[in-house]
Motif scaffolding. Structure first.
Motif, PDB file in Angstrom:
ATOM      1  N   MET A   1      49.359  22.399  39.511  1.00 56.90           N
ATOM      2  CA  MET A   1      50.666  22.201  38.875  1.00 56.90           C
ATOM      3  C   MET A   1      50.522  22.106  37.361  1.00 56.90           C
ATOM      4  O   MET A   1      51.311  22.692  36.610  1.00 56.90           O
ATOM      5  N   VAL A   2      49.493  21.376  36.907  1.00 55.16           N
ATOM      6  CA  VAL A   2      49.299  21.214  35.463  1.00 55.16           C
ATOM      7  C   VAL A   2      48.908  22.551  34.836  1.00 55.16           C
ATOM      8  O   VAL A   2      49.439  22.945  33.796  1.00 55.16           O
ATOM      9  N   ILE A   3      47.996  23.277  35.495  1.00 55.81           N
ATOM     10  CA  ILE A   3      47.593  24.590  34.961  1.00 55.81           C
ATOM     11  C   ILE A   3      48.808  25.495  34.899  1.00 55.81           C
ATOM     12  O   ILE A   3      49.062  26.172  33.895  1.00 55.81           O
ATOM     13  N   ASP A   4      49.591  25.466  35.967  1.00 54.66           N
ATOM     14  CA  ASP A   4      50.807  26.273  36.034  1.00 54.66           C
ATOM     15  C   ASP A   4      51.737  25.939  34.866  1.00 54.66           C
ATOM     16  O   ASP A   4      52.279  26.821  34.200  1.00 54.66           O
ATOM     17  N   ALA A   5      51.886  24.624  34.590  1.00 54.88           N
ATOM     18  CA  ALA A   5      52.773  24.217  33.495  1.00 54.88           C
ATOM     19  C   ALA A   5      52.241  24.737  32.152  1.00 54.88           C
ATOM     20  O   ALA A   5      52.997  25.257  31.337  1.00 54.88           O
ATOM     21  N   PHE A   6      50.919  24.623  31.942  1.00 53.06           N
ATOM     22  CA  PHE A   6      50.352  25.087  30.673  1.00 53.06           C
ATOM     23  C   PHE A   6      50.416  26.605  30.537  1.00 53.06           C
ATOM     24  O   PHE A   6      50.498  27.127  29.432  1.00 53.06           O
ATOM     25  N   LEU A   7      50.359  27.293  31.682  1.00 55.39           N
ATOM     26  CA  LEU A   7      50.362  28.753  31.627  1.00 55.39           C
ATOM     27  C   LEU A   7      51.772  29.325  31.595  1.00 55.39           C
ATOM     28  O   LEU A   7      51.936  30.536  31.488  1.00 55.39           O
ATOM     29  N   THR A   8      52.775  28.446  31.689  1.00 55.46           N
ATOM     30  CA  THR A   8      54.155  28.943  31.731  1.00 55.46           C
ATOM     31  C   THR A   8      54.427  29.911  30.605  1.00 55.46           C
ATOM     32  O   THR A   8      55.083  30.926  30.776  1.00 55.46           O
ATOM     33  N   LYS A   9      53.860  29.619  29.430  1.00 53.92           N
ATOM     34  CA  LYS A   9      54.183  30.454  28.277  1.00 53.92           C
ATOM     35  C   LYS A   9      53.613  31.858  28.394  1.00 53.92           C
ATOM     36  O   LYS A   9      53.974  32.746  27.656  1.00 53.92           O
ATOM     37  N   ARG A  10      52.726  32.090  29.354  1.00 54.52           N
ATOM     38  CA  ARG A  10      52.214  33.446  29.543  1.00 54.52           C
ATOM     39  C   ARG A  10      53.206  34.311  30.307  1.00 54.52           C
ATOM     40  O   ARG A  10      53.105  35.527  30.311  1.00 54.52           O
ATOM     41  N   HIS A  11      54.105  33.633  31.034  1.00 57.63           N
ATOM     42  CA  HIS A  11      55.007  34.406  31.876  1.00 57.63           C
ATOM     43  C   HIS A  11      56.049  35.121  31.036  1.00 57.63           C
ATOM     44  O   HIS A  11      56.434  34.674  29.964  1.00 57.63           O
ATOM     45  N   GLU A  12      56.511  36.213  31.585  1.00 62.22           N
ATOM     46  CA  GLU A  12      57.511  37.029  30.919  1.00 62.22           C
ATOM     47  C   GLU A  12      58.803  36.237  30.707  1.00 62.22           C
ATOM     48  O   GLU A  12      59.229  35.503  31.596  1.00 62.22           O
ATOM     49  N   GLY A  13      59.387  36.369  29.555  1.00 63.98           N
ATOM     50  CA  GLY A  13      60.692  35.751  29.313  1.00 63.98           C
ATOM     51  C   GLY A  13      60.603  34.312  28.861  1.00 63.98           C
ATOM     52  O   GLY A  13      61.611  33.630  28.689  1.00 63.98           O
ATOM     53  N   TYR A  14      59.374  33.826  28.626  1.00 56.21           N
ATOM     54  CA  TYR A  14      59.194  32.415  28.314  1.00 56.21           C
ATOM     55  C   TYR A  14      59.805  32.032  26.966  1.00 56.21           C
ATOM     56  O   TYR A  14      59.568  32.670  25.956  1.00 56.21           O
TER      57      TYR A  14
ATOM     58  N   GLU B   1      59.361  30.481  42.031  1.00 60.87           N
ATOM     59  CA  GLU B   1      59.416  30.256  43.480  1.00 60.87           C
ATOM     60  C   GLU B   1      58.072  30.508  44.151  1.00 60.87           C
ATOM     61  O   GLU B   1      57.695  29.820  45.098  1.00 60.87           O
ATOM     62  N   LYS B   2      57.342  31.494  43.626  1.00 61.41           N
ATOM     63  CA  LYS B   2      56.016  31.764  44.209  1.00 61.41           C
ATOM     64  C   LYS B   2      55.129  30.530  44.041  1.00 61.41           C
ATOM     65  O   LYS B   2      54.472  30.078  44.976  1.00 61.41           O
ATOM     66  N   TYR B   3      55.142  29.963  42.823  1.00 60.38           N
ATOM     67  CA  TYR B   3      54.323  28.767  42.587  1.00 60.38           C
ATOM     68  C   TYR B   3      54.828  27.576  43.396  1.00 60.38           C
ATOM     69  O   TYR B   3      54.045  26.744  43.830  1.00 60.38           O
ATOM     70  N   LEU B   4      56.145  27.520  43.596  1.00 63.93           N
ATOM     71  CA  LEU B   4      56.706  26.438  44.419  1.00 63.93           C
ATOM     72  C   LEU B   4      56.093  26.474  45.818  1.00 63.93           C
ATOM     73  O   LEU B   4      55.633  25.465  46.343  1.00 63.93           O
ATOM     74  N   TYR B   5      56.046  27.677  46.421  1.00 64.29           N
ATOM     75  CA  TYR B   5      55.464  27.804  47.759  1.00 64.29           C
ATOM     76  C   TYR B   5      53.976  27.446  47.764  1.00 64.29           C
ATOM     77  O   TYR B   5      53.495  26.723  48.630  1.00 64.29           O
ATOM     78  N   LEU B   6      53.245  27.995  46.794  1.00 63.04           N
ATOM     79  CA  LEU B   6      51.792  27.803  46.816  1.00 63.04           C
ATOM     80  C   LEU B   6      51.423  26.342  46.572  1.00 63.04           C
ATOM     81  O   LEU B   6      50.535  25.797  47.218  1.00 63.04           O
ATOM     82  N   GLU B   7      52.149  25.703  45.638  1.00 56.99           N
ATOM     83  CA  GLU B   7      51.811  24.312  45.351  1.00 56.99           C
ATOM     84  C   GLU B   7      52.205  23.382  46.497  1.00 56.99           C
ATOM     85  O   GLU B   7      51.444  22.497  46.871  1.00 56.99           O
ATOM     86  N   THR B   8      53.387  23.591  47.078  1.00 58.67           N
ATOM     87  CA  THR B   8      53.774  22.725  48.193  1.00 58.67           C
ATOM     88  C   THR B   8      52.889  23.000  49.409  1.00 58.67           C
ATOM     89  O   THR B   8      52.620  22.092  50.194  1.00 58.67           O
ATOM     90  N   ALA B   9      52.411  24.250  49.556  1.00 57.26           N
ATOM     91  CA  ALA B   9      51.465  24.547  50.639  1.00 57.26           C
ATOM     92  C   ALA B   9      50.250  23.655  50.498  1.00 57.26           C
ATOM     93  O   ALA B   9      49.801  23.015  51.459  1.00 57.26           O
ATOM     94  N   LEU B  10      49.713  23.579  49.279  1.00 61.36           N
ATOM     95  CA  LEU B  10      48.532  22.754  49.040  1.00 61.36           C
ATOM     96  C   LEU B  10      48.859  21.271  49.200  1.00 61.36           C
ATOM     97  O   LEU B  10      48.052  20.509  49.733  1.00 61.36           O
ATOM     98  N   PHE B  11      50.043  20.868  48.742  1.00 64.90           N
ATOM     99  CA  PHE B  11      50.436  19.463  48.879  1.00 64.90           C
ATOM    100  C   PHE B  11      50.440  19.044  50.349  1.00 64.90           C
ATOM    101  O   PHE B  11      49.894  18.011  50.719  1.00 64.90           O
ATOM    102  N   LEU B  12      51.056  19.862  51.193  1.00 72.85           N
ATOM    103  CA  LEU B  12      51.155  19.478  52.597  1.00 72.85           C
ATOM    104  C   LEU B  12      49.838  19.665  53.336  1.00 72.85           C
ATOM    105  O   LEU B  12      49.474  18.852  54.183  1.00 72.85           O
ATOM    106  N   PHE B  13      49.098  20.727  52.994  1.00 64.11           N
ATOM    107  CA  PHE B  13      47.819  20.958  53.665  1.00 64.11           C
ATOM    108  C   PHE B  13      46.890  19.756  53.453  1.00 64.11           C
ATOM    109  O   PHE B  13      46.252  19.264  54.376  1.00 64.11           O
TER     110      PHE B  13
ATOM    111  N   PRO C   1      46.415  20.419  44.388  1.00 62.43           N
ATOM    112  CA  PRO C   1      47.752  20.918  44.034  1.00 62.43           C
ATOM    113  C   PRO C   1      48.248  20.358  42.705  1.00 62.43           C
ATOM    114  O   PRO C   1      49.020  21.028  42.008  1.00 62.43           O
ATOM    115  N   ILE C   2      47.793  19.146  42.367  1.00 64.82           N
ATOM    116  CA  ILE C   2      48.262  18.562  41.116  1.00 64.82           C
ATOM    117  C   ILE C   2      47.608  19.289  39.935  1.00 64.82           C
ATOM    118  O   ILE C   2      48.270  19.598  38.946  1.00 64.82           O
ATOM    119  N   ILE C   3      46.315  19.601  40.085  1.00 67.41           N
ATOM    120  CA  ILE C   3      45.648  20.380  39.039  1.00 67.41           C
ATOM    121  C   ILE C   3      46.339  21.736  38.906  1.00 67.41           C
ATOM    122  O   ILE C   3      46.627  22.196  37.798  1.00 67.41           O
TER     123      ILE C   3
END
Lengths: 484, 232
Positions: free
Chosen positions: A304-317, A255-267, A300-302
């Motif tokens: 998003m891609v970085i976020d997707a690649f880094l998903t495996k760093r997050h806890e519980g992945y 959800e944190k990334y959802l806010y930050l990415e959509t913030a950049l998308f709309l900005f 925001p698209i970059i």
């Protein structure tokens, strides 16, 4: 939670018996009746998805015809009987309709799980589907008889516009009431915000504007602010939902990334609308504002891609569903190439002066819509449809094969259009030779587009068949996707 | 709310961009009448816009660069081929584009609608749109600028031909296909005949559909004719 797993268990047994019964038989209502979903009303999504897939198929067939019209000289009689413009209107309207039906189906699927209650009214959801599909069919038949408002993409005549608005209001009411009476999550807030924004913008495309400049000014309020605004919110929410389900990453992180990415998308995306206002007779300040903000639209698209690649760093992945994950990564990367890179390539006025309104735009449009929105819809389809059909285990090879065939086909046809576009820009706009002279040199590349179009159709046929008719894989010796 | 800061970043980013966007929308409305010469936006122009929409023109052509890329951009078509050219295209597309690699459907446009379309295209061609599209930029330049650019690499006749004739005619495959290719025109006509033809086509070629080029100066006609007479 406990209740959910109990339902799952009983459904799983029912499914096995159903499979035996239905050996070689149709998988229709009965199988959907045994869906593996926590809320019965989620099943309404199934018909949205099936119709969306069928319309996508139709869109591709029409597209093949359009490419042929570019690749060969169509005889005068054929142009008179079936003008290119009518078929092109069908192609783009089918695109918008199937993507929106996909988003709406996705919304009806995820809202009950997020809000933790049934949809407010299943009947309204079906009524809305009938209204929208009915409007779509009427519009397409109408185009063949010249019933049009004459605005590209927003061709459908005003009376039908009102049916669309009615359908949208039913949808918003239905989803809104469900959210209002259920649990409120960040994903639901973002999704609902995006949907309201989407519906409001449509209104700006409806009136007849006397001044052409003003006409295009508000046309982009629909087209740009949809694809680079409202749709980004809707799809980011759907993607967030799917990611939580298939990766095991904690909700608060997603959800944190959802806010930050959509913030950049709309900005970047709101003021970035200015990149359509360079050459329409709007004030010069748009050259600066459009250039600066739209150049940032790739950020925001970059992210998003970085976020997707880094998903495996997050806890519980852990990847729980290889197929859905493939489509999620695909949409992130496809978004980056089609919308980010291809968009950035011709967004600055110094370049856009030469590329504006050429096949470069067509290349960008095809790759961006496929990467950002078609693949996103497919990620949701691959998450929801096996569950809606009550499939608990299936072989991923055809699904992932379908992903690669479709993606490479779109990259192929996008690149062929880009080459055609470069030829057009050079011959027509740099050398100053006639439009048709340039088109003559481009015909070869539209034969290449046709080839990749056929590959794309084959990829979609395989994907749709696997998705809707693919079998349960019971043998534990075969590697399969486990639906948990 | 867990992600309070992230939410405020979302809200702030959106509102800042929205404020810029709406502010500039207000500014656009303030300036648009001057930029588009809205005082000349007559009822006939609006009628032409209705014809444009009703015949679905924008689904093959672009205008101001928007629409579909199947057929030429029409932003400056009035300056490119003039009223006579536009009428020839919309009233008799099957004749006008007979030799074209792409055909235009006959959309049943009436004489009256064609006149309205001409008014519409004339109005559109005067929108101050930063001189787009590049291929028609010459039309917006002064005669002196055009001559300077044209003569840099060409003879006066070739430069004038490129500017005045190539919308419809071609030489060596470059140019338009509305009129005949002129690669060997020098074997048929001498310079004096071509000069006469440019001003009054039927007087040389009975039944010619080419509009009299009254907008081309006598000196230009002479230069073009001398250039074409050498094409053998």
């Amino acid at each position: 939670m406990e209740q959910t797993s109990k339902v799952d268990a009983s459904v799983a047994t029912a499914t096995t018996t159903q499979t035996a019964d239905a050996a070689g038989g149709a998988i229709g209502r009965t199988r959907v009746g045994t869906a593996l979903v926590p809320y019965a009303s989620q099943r309404v999504a199934y018909w949205y998805f099936v119709i969306a897939l069928a319309l996508f198929g139709l869109q591709l067939l029409v597209g093949l015809w359009l490419a042929a019209s570019y690749a060969f000289t169509m005889p005068q009689g054929l142009e008179n009987a079936l003008p290119y413009g009518m078929t092109r209107a069908i192609h783009t309207n089918l695109l918008v309709l199937w993507l929106l039906l996909g988003f709406m189906g996705g919304t009806y699927y995820l809202v009950p799980e997020e809000a933790q209650r049934e949809i407010y009214s299943v009947k309204l959801a079906y009524l809305q589907l009938i209204a929208l599909v009915g409007t779509g069919v009427t519009a397409i038949v109408g185009f063949l008889f010249g019933w049009t408002q004459g605005k590209p993409i927003l061709e459908i005549p005003v009376p039908l516009d009102f049916v669309v608005v009615l359908g949208a209001l039913i949808f918003l009411f239905n989803v809104g009431m469900t959210v209002l009476r259920g649990k409120k999550t960040a994903i639901l807030g973002m999704l609902l915000g995006g949907l309201v924004f989407l519906a409001l913008l449509y209104i700006f495309g409806m009136p007849f504007y006397r001044n052409l400049t003003i006409d295009w000014y508000y046309w982009w309020w629909v087209v740009h602010l949809w694809v680079e605004g409202a749709w980004e919110l809707v799809t980011a929410s759907i993607l967030a939902f799917v990611l939580i389900k298939v990766t095991g990453v904690q909700r608060k992180v997603v959800e944190k990334y959802l806010y930050l990415e959509t913030a950049l998308f709309l900005f970047t995306g709101l003021a970035g609308t200015g990149h359509h206002y360079y050459w329409i007779g709007a004030p010069d300040v748009w050259l600066w504002v459009g250039a600066i903000f739209s150049a940032m639209e790739v950020l925001p698209i970059i992210a998003m891609v970085i976020d997707a690649f880094l998903t495996k760093r997050h806890e519980g992945y852990v990847i729980k569903d290889k197929v859905v994950w493939t489509f999620c990564m695909g949409t992130a990367i496809g978004h980056l190439i089609g919308a980010g890179v291809w968009g950035f390539a011709h967004t600055l006025p110094q370049i856009n002066y030469y590329t504006h309104g050429s096949q470069i735009t067509a290349s960008h449009g095809h790759m961006a819509f496929f990467g950002a929105y078609a693949l996103l819809n497919f990620a949701m389809f691959w998450y929801a449809i096996p569950r809606l059909r009550g499939i608990t285990r299936y072989k991923p090879s055809l699904a992932i094969g379908g992903f690669w065939i479709m993606s490479l086909a779109v990259i192929g046809l996008g690149l062929a259009m880009a080459v055609a576009g470069v030829i057009q820009v050079y011959v027509e706009r740099v050398l100053g030779q006639g439009f048709m002279t340039a088109q003559l040199h481009m015909q070869l590349w539209f034969k290449v587009v046709m080839f990749f179009g056929v590959v794309l159709i084959a990829g979609l046929a395989m994907t749709a068949w696997t998705m809707l008719k693919g079998r349960q894989e019971d043998s534990t010796e075969v590697e399969a996707v486990e639906i948990v | 709310m867990v992600n309070r800061n992230a939410f405020f970043i979302f809200l702030a980013g959106t509102l800042i961009s929205l404020a810029i966007f709406l502010g500039l929308t207000w500014d656009t409305h303030r300036q648009v009448n001057a930029l588009t010469h809205a005082d000349k936006l007559s009822e006939e122009v609006v009628a032409g816009k209705h014809v444009w929409a009703g015949k679905n023109c924008n689904e093959c052509h672009t205008i101001l660069g928007f629409g579909v890329y199947y057929a030429p951009d029409l932003t400056k078509v009035y300056k490119r081929i003039g009223a006579a050219g536009i009428k020839a295209a919309v009233l008799q597309p099957e004749v006008t584009f007979k030799n074209s690699i792409r055909h235009m459907p006959n959309l049943g446009v009436t004489e009256e609608q064609a006149t309205q379309l001409v008014a519409y295209f004339e109005w559109v061609s005067n929108i101050d749109n930063n001189d787009w599209p590049p291929q028609d930029r010459q039309a917006g330049q002064s005669a002196a600028q055009r001559r300077l650019e044209g003569s840099a690499g060409l003879s006066a006749g070739a430069a004038a031909f490129k500017e005045k004739c190539m919308g419809c005619h071609s030489i060596g495959g470059a140019g338009g296909s509305i009129g005949p290719a002129l690669d060997k025109v020098g074997t048929k006509f001498d310079a004096a005949t071509i000069t006469k033809l440019i001003g009054d086509p039927p007087s040389v070629v009975p039944g010619s559909r080419m509009p009299p080029q009254t907008g081309v100066s006598a000196a230009d006609r002479q230069a073009i004719a001398e250039f074409l007479a050498q094409q053998k």
